[in-house]
Enzyme design. Sequence first.
Site, PDB file in Angstrom:
ATOM      1  N   ARG A  14       6.840  47.495  21.916  1.00  0.00           N
ATOM      2  CA  ARG A  14       7.387  46.266  21.790  1.00  0.00           C
ATOM      3  C   ARG A  14       8.596  46.003  20.961  1.00  0.00           C
ATOM      4  NH1 ARG A  14       4.917  41.389  22.717  1.00  0.00           N
ATOM      5  NH2 ARG A  14       3.298  42.433  23.601  1.00  0.00           N
ATOM      6  N   ASP A  29      -4.524  57.918  16.933  1.00  0.00           N
ATOM      7  CA  ASP A  29      -4.559  58.772  15.577  1.00  0.00           C
ATOM      8  C   ASP A  29      -5.856  59.709  15.559  1.00  0.00           C
ATOM      9  OD1 ASP A  29      -2.032  58.097  14.581  1.00  0.00           O
ATOM     10  OD2 ASP A  29      -2.927  56.651  13.172  1.00  0.00           O
ATOM     11  N   THR A  58      12.890  41.030  19.511  1.00  0.00           N
ATOM     12  CA  THR A  58      12.660  40.094  20.769  1.00  0.00           C
ATOM     13  C   THR A  58      11.151  40.021  21.001  1.00  0.00           C
ATOM     14  OG1 THR A  58      12.678  41.915  22.445  1.00  0.00           O
ATOM     15  CG2 THR A  58      14.868  40.933  21.897  1.00  0.00           C
ATOM     16  N   ASP A  66      -7.772  53.810  14.672  1.00  0.00           N
ATOM     17  CA  ASP A  66      -6.686  53.826  15.472  1.00  0.00           C
ATOM     18  C   ASP A  66      -6.890  55.120  16.459  1.00  0.00           C
ATOM     19  OD1 ASP A  66      -4.267  55.082  16.722  1.00  0.00           O
ATOM     20  OD2 ASP A  66      -3.218  53.722  15.544  1.00  0.00           O
TER      21      ASP A  66
END
Length: 212
Positions: free
Chosen positions: A104, A206, A108, A203
């Site tokens: 991402r 990870d 923007t 995560d």
Amino acid sequence: MAKFQVVNHPLIQHKLTIIRQEDTSTKEFREVTNEIAMLMAYEITRDLPLEDVVIQTPLVESTQKQLAGKKLAIIPILRAGLGMVDGMLDLIPAARVGHIGMYRDHETLEAIEYFAKFPQDIQDRKIFVVDPMLATGASAIAALNQLVNKYEVSPESITFVCLVAAPEGVKAIQEAHPEVDIYTAALDEKLNEDGYILPGLGDAGDRIFGTK
Ligand code: URA
């Protein structure tokens, strides 16, 4: 509306409990994630079409079944999706594997494709897009948008497969891509304010790669 299924087989629930625990090692996390992915592959292939084939057993000629229809492709969303590929290939070894990576843009907020490589006949295959965690759905939807809009894959041929989903992510995919089937090993409670799934497993990238 496409299918939404929680695959809550006892073996899957038991193995999910192992990878949810914070003291599970990277090695065990990786192994058990692949084991769950293999069990998921059993369930997501349940509706694959079959055709009759006449064979010769040592005793008689006999009409039996073999897989028919589209060939298969597994597309992990980088990077955590990689943790499910080997387990799925254990069960469907002839499947081709494509890869897609999205990030991402902080300014923007647009989803940018930074890597994509697919089998050349991707439009003709039944596709399993895999990512262990379905949280907000942003990266899943970004990857699905690319597949459908840029690579002209029919959404009806796509199944999204994850291990842990948040209700928010399921709803987001169903709204953005109502034709895409979704399979998850668990439907958790909710997202926290940082976008992590609760109770979740942390995560996934990870934990698979030992980067934290
Ligand atoms: N991605 C993860 O790896 N974990 C979460 O809980 C949410 C998104």
